[in-house]
Design a protein around this motif. Sequence first.
Motif, PDB file in Angstrom:
ATOM      1  N   THR A  17      71.532 101.357  56.963  1.00  0.00           N
ATOM      2  CA  THR A  17      71.822 100.214  57.835  1.00  0.00           C
ATOM      3  C   THR A  17      72.809 100.619  58.933  1.00  0.00           C
ATOM      4  O   THR A  17      72.658 100.220  60.099  1.00  0.00           O
ATOM      5  N   GLY A  61      72.691 102.657  49.571  1.00  0.00           N
ATOM      6  CA  GLY A  61      74.097 102.843  49.935  1.00  0.00           C
ATOM      7  C   GLY A  61      74.435 104.146  50.626  1.00  0.00           C
ATOM      8  O   GLY A  61      75.582 104.595  50.584  1.00  0.00           O
ATOM      9  N   GLY A  97      80.014 108.858  57.948  1.00  0.00           N
ATOM     10  CA  GLY A  97      80.422 110.165  57.432  1.00  0.00           C
ATOM     11  C   GLY A  97      79.199 110.965  57.010  1.00  0.00           C
ATOM     12  O   GLY A  97      78.272 110.420  56.419  1.00  0.00           O
ATOM     13  N   HIS A 111      87.046 105.799  55.244  1.00  0.00           N
ATOM     14  CA  HIS A 111      87.380 104.542  54.567  1.00  0.00           C
ATOM     15  C   HIS A 111      88.831 104.460  54.094  1.00  0.00           C
ATOM     16  O   HIS A 111      89.220 103.462  53.486  1.00  0.00           O
TER      17      HIS A 111
HETATM   18  P1  ATP Z   1      70.650  99.986  50.964  1.00  0.00           P
HETATM   19  O1  ATP Z   1      69.466 100.916  50.774  1.00  0.00           O
HETATM   20  O2  ATP Z   1      71.266  99.560  49.671  1.00  0.00           O
HETATM   21  O3  ATP Z   1      70.396  98.878  51.936  1.00  0.00           O
HETATM   22  P2  ATP Z   1      71.996 101.524  52.998  1.00  0.00           P
HETATM   23  O4  ATP Z   1      71.585 102.949  52.928  1.00  0.00           O
HETATM   24  O5  ATP Z   1      71.432 100.671  54.072  1.00  0.00           O
HETATM   25  O6  ATP Z   1      71.811 100.885  51.577  1.00  0.00           O
HETATM   26  P3  ATP Z   1      74.492 100.843  54.137  1.00  0.00           P
HETATM   27  O7  ATP Z   1      74.286  99.373  54.081  1.00  0.00           O
HETATM   28  O8  ATP Z   1      74.316 101.509  55.431  1.00  0.00           O
HETATM   29  O9  ATP Z   1      73.563 101.532  53.058  1.00  0.00           O
HETATM   30  O10 ATP Z   1      75.901 101.202  53.519  1.00  0.00           O
HETATM   31  C1  ATP Z   1      76.625 100.267  52.740  1.00  0.00           C
HETATM   32  C2  ATP Z   1      78.108 100.479  52.955  1.00  0.00           C
HETATM   33  O11 ATP Z   1      78.483 101.739  52.376  1.00  0.00           O
HETATM   34  C3  ATP Z   1      78.493 100.593  54.409  1.00  0.00           C
HETATM   35  O12 ATP Z   1      78.830  99.349  54.943  1.00  0.00           O
HETATM   36  C4  ATP Z   1      79.686 101.545  54.370  1.00  0.00           C
HETATM   37  O13 ATP Z   1      80.867 100.854  54.048  1.00  0.00           O
HETATM   38  C5  ATP Z   1      79.368 102.440  53.205  1.00  0.00           C
HETATM   39  N1  ATP Z   1      78.693 103.687  53.615  1.00  0.00           N
HETATM   40  C6  ATP Z   1      77.468 104.105  53.197  1.00  0.00           C
HETATM   41  N2  ATP Z   1      77.165 105.297  53.715  1.00  0.00           N
HETATM   42  C7  ATP Z   1      78.201 105.651  54.502  1.00  0.00           C
HETATM   43  C8  ATP Z   1      78.482 106.790  55.328  1.00  0.00           C
HETATM   44  N3  ATP Z   1      77.614 107.800  55.434  1.00  0.00           N
HETATM   45  N4  ATP Z   1      79.650 106.790  56.009  1.00  0.00           N
HETATM   46  C9  ATP Z   1      80.528 105.783  55.897  1.00  0.00           C
HETATM   47  N5  ATP Z   1      80.314 104.697  55.136  1.00  0.00           N
HETATM   48  C10 ATP Z   1      79.186 104.623  54.430  1.00  0.00           C
END
Ligand code: ATP
Length: 272
Positions: free
Chosen positions: A62, A58, A18, A202
Amino acid sequence: APFVGATVVPDFSFDHIGGQEHAKRELKEALEFLRHPEQAQRYGIRPIKGILLYGPPGTGKTLLAKAAAAYTDSVFVAASGSDFIQMYVGVGAQRVRELFRQVRVLAKTHRKTSGIIFIDEIDAIGGKREGGLNREYDQTLNQLLTEMDGLKADENPRILVIAATNRLDMLDPALLRPGRFDRHIAVPLPDRRAREAILRLHTRNKPLADDVDLAQLAKDTFGFSGAQLESVANEAAIYALREGSATITRAHFAKAVDKVMMGEVLDREASR
Ligand code: ATP
């Protein structure tokens, strides 16, 4: 030990993320060279070896890396910078070598012409050096730089390294030089519209009551990350289940928002 995050082409698209429109656009643009290497070659463009995604925890870094692998039909291997911090000198560097070896083997096995290595928390290996040098840490970082410097445009598989960090300013400048992580893409907290999009994603498969207004919920969750919004959707569903309610109501969401907000406060207290 093999890395946990090794997968063949992940089944995950940019549409499952999103918001982050700007990051998606920049990333796709950078990925063109993996999709059409002959074009880059014709124009004599130096291929991109490393992309750095930076932003708060978050926010989907990833997810973006996974979508990048699917978009380019690449095998995907993920690791976290903290996996490389070892008690014994040389083990971190050995693990870096292993990571690059693993992605090449995986690509050959599955007949893919490209592979993406994702390193979360790159700052654990490539943070700025303070005062006295830490030998172990330097060897790991140096190994990563050596591997990246050795990547060739005409190699099969072509390899791209995507790394993520919360703090761009904390990284060792050696990592950011041209030919290394020279593309930097911001992955910020979602704005109101992005929060709504994330909430929609979600709650897609959840039984929502008629009184639930996701646009309003997006307004009420200012400052929430994607991961926190995912938690809100999940916690709301748990409240509904516990109450034996057939649908998830506005009240369940309100409680979930409080809970996630409170969790955040407790985390901050704990880290003081
Ligand atoms: P970190 O820096 O803590 O590793 P990150 O930026 O890699 O965080 P992700 O692991 O990509 O974050 O996101 C964690 C979870 O949050 C995802 O599995 C998803 O469920 C939700 N999420 C985060 N951002 C989004 C988004 N933009 N759209 C949909 N879901 C999201």
